[in-house]
Write a protein that holds these residues in place. Structure first.
Motif, short mmCIF file in Angstrom:
data_model
loop_
_atom_site.label_atom_id
_atom_site.label_comp_id
_atom_site.label_asym_id
_atom_site.label_seq_id
_atom_site.Cartn_x
_atom_site.Cartn_y
_atom_site.Cartn_z
N PHE A 92 0.82 -1.22 0.00
CA PHE A 92 0.00 0.00 0.00
C PHE A 92 0.86 1.28 0.00
O PHE A 92 0.33 2.36 -0.20
N LEU A 93 2.15 1.12 0.29
CA LEU A 93 2.98 2.33 0.38
C LEU A 93 4.30 2.15 -0.37
O LEU A 93 5.00 1.15 -0.16
N LEU A 150 2.74 11.95 9.81
CA LEU A 150 2.33 11.12 8.67
C LEU A 150 2.52 9.67 9.09
O LEU A 150 3.57 9.34 9.67
N PHE A 151 1.54 8.81 8.83
CA PHE A 151 1.60 7.45 9.35
C PHE A 151 1.13 6.46 8.28
O PHE A 151 0.05 6.60 7.71
N GLY A 152 1.90 5.41 8.02
CA GLY A 152 1.46 4.41 7.05
C GLY A 152 2.26 3.13 7.20
O GLY A 152 3.22 3.09 7.94
N LEU A 157 -4.21 1.02 12.18
CA LEU A 157 -3.25 1.29 13.26
C LEU A 157 -3.07 2.81 13.41
O LEU A 157 -2.93 3.31 14.54
N ALA A 158 -3.10 3.52 12.29
CA ALA A 158 -3.00 4.99 12.35
C ALA A 158 -4.18 5.54 13.15
O ALA A 158 -4.01 6.40 14.03
N GLN A 168 -2.75 13.81 15.74
CA GLN A 168 -3.34 13.48 14.44
C GLN A 168 -2.39 12.62 13.60
O GLN A 168 -1.21 12.98 13.45
N CYS A 169 -2.90 11.52 13.07
CA CYS A 169 -2.07 10.65 12.22
C CYS A 169 -2.65 10.67 10.81
O CYS A 169 -3.68 10.05 10.55
N HIS A 170 -2.00 11.41 9.91
CA HIS A 170 -2.47 11.45 8.51
C HIS A 170 -2.15 10.08 7.89
O HIS A 170 -0.98 9.66 7.90
N LYS A 171 -3.18 9.44 7.34
CA LYS A 171 -2.98 8.08 6.83
C LYS A 171 -2.31 8.08 5.47
O LYS A 171 -2.78 8.75 4.55
N MET A 172 -1.26 7.28 5.38
CA MET A 172 -0.55 7.14 4.09
C MET A 172 -0.67 5.68 3.67
O MET A 172 0.16 4.88 4.13
#
Ligand code: 13P
Ligand code: SF4
Length: 314
Positions: A92-93, A150-152, A157-158, A168-172
């Motif tokens: 996904f990343l 930024l979290f991915g 889990l984010a 805040q965890c921006h989903k990557m």
């Protein structure tokens, strides 16, 4: 040859060759039984670095786990019985996507779940596992003096980490998920709990929010194991929301407790690609480079920093 015979041969070969076998809780039970160390992603990384003092380590887990062990132990030979054992969440990343997110959110730290490729880790500021994500996000946001990261690649889990830390965890990216844990829905838990009303519900943070919210406990595989180990006398029944390998382990270790898988067929087929025959082959052919995990040094030299930082923060 029976499993028992194969296991005995492996144990003998392991002694003769001074090899350590590390295995994740999702491994087939016959592999768990011959491992020197069993653990979650964090525990296995720490063990590979601090306790496994042999030149050769056979890693029975998915490739990102073996790669992480290799990156932090560049003087050891990390062998994987089946290189096709990979974690689909990692796809996904990509490093390119991380760079796009960095451009969109300049100045925010990049937190990468270890279930990712080494090239993605190389683009991050710090790595995390399911057992330390909250602590890592709290520490890195303090270091960068920000209130978001930024979290991915795992969006669940984010989401969990954001709920627990208030950061805040921006989903990557938004859609990153595990195909095993995301199968679990609230109706599965409600259905089993109606049959076993006294059972405690333990789930992995890769589960969706609605599932986590009706659980009694959310944690990594080792944390779930320890929750059961430390349970009171009258806590006899547990509904487990993770891959079935952990349930098999706990059923063997805690004979006075009863375990119910949150739904049938919670199987990580990628984890199950290893088998005793392959482990025996690797032990007999330790110089066969086809089984040695190699991360290109240009990537390993950059990925080691966020992994080491995670180990220091943990
Ligand atoms: P743990 O670190 O909790 O063992 O999780 C690894 C994993 O891949 C969960 O799906
Ligand atoms: Fe990846 Fe899910 Fe398997 Fe864990 S259970 S290794 S996240 S696919």
């Amino acid at each position: 040859m029976t499993f028992k015979q194969l296991q005995e041969e492996i144990l003998e070969l392991k002694r003769q060759n001074e090899v350590t076998i590390l295995a994740h809780y999702y491994q087939p039970i016959e592999i768990q039984e011959i491992a020197d160390y069993l653990g979650d992603s964090l525990g296995l990384s720490q063990t590979a670095k601090e306790k496994a003092n042999t030149d050769y380590i056979i890693f029975a887990g998915v490739d990102f786990m073996a790669e992480t062990a290799s990156i932090i132990n560049q003087n050891k030979h990390i062998m994987i019985p089946n290189y096709e054992s990979y974690c689909p969440m990692a796809s996904f990343l990509t490093p390119e996507k991380v760079k796009e997110f960095k451009d969109r959110y300049p100045g925010l730290p990049v937190v990468v779940y270890v279930n990712s490729t080494a090239a993605v880790k190389a683009e991050s500021d710090v790595c995390c596992t399911s057992s330390n994500a909250v602590k890592i996000v709290e520490k890195i946001s303090k270091e960068f003096n920000v209130q978001s990261v930024l979290f991915g690649p795992d969006a669940n889990l984010a989401d969990y980490t954001e709920q627990m830390s208030g950061i805040q965890c921006h989903k990557m990216p938004e859609e990153g998920h595990c195909y095993v844990h995301s199968q679990i829905k609230t109706e599965h838990l409600i259905d089993i709990q109606s049959q076993y009303p006294n059972a405690k519900i333990l789930v992995h943070p890769e589960c969706i929010r609605e599932v986590r919210e009706i659980a009694d406990f959310v944690g990594s595989t080792s944390q779930m194991y320890n929750r059961v180990k430390n349970s009171t006398q009258d806590e006899k029944e547990f509904i487990i929301g993770t891959e079935e390998g952990l349930v098999e382990r706990m059923a063997q270790d805690f004979k006075d407790k009863h375990f119910y898988l949150a739904k049938d067929k919670l199987i990580c087929y990628n984890m199950k690609k290893h088998n005793l025959e392959l482990i025996k082959y690797v032990l007999e052919n330790l110089d066969d480079k086809a089984f040695e995990v190699r991360v290109p040094s240009e990537i390993a030299n950059r990925a080691i920093k966020p992994i080491e930082k995670m180990l220091v923060f943990s």
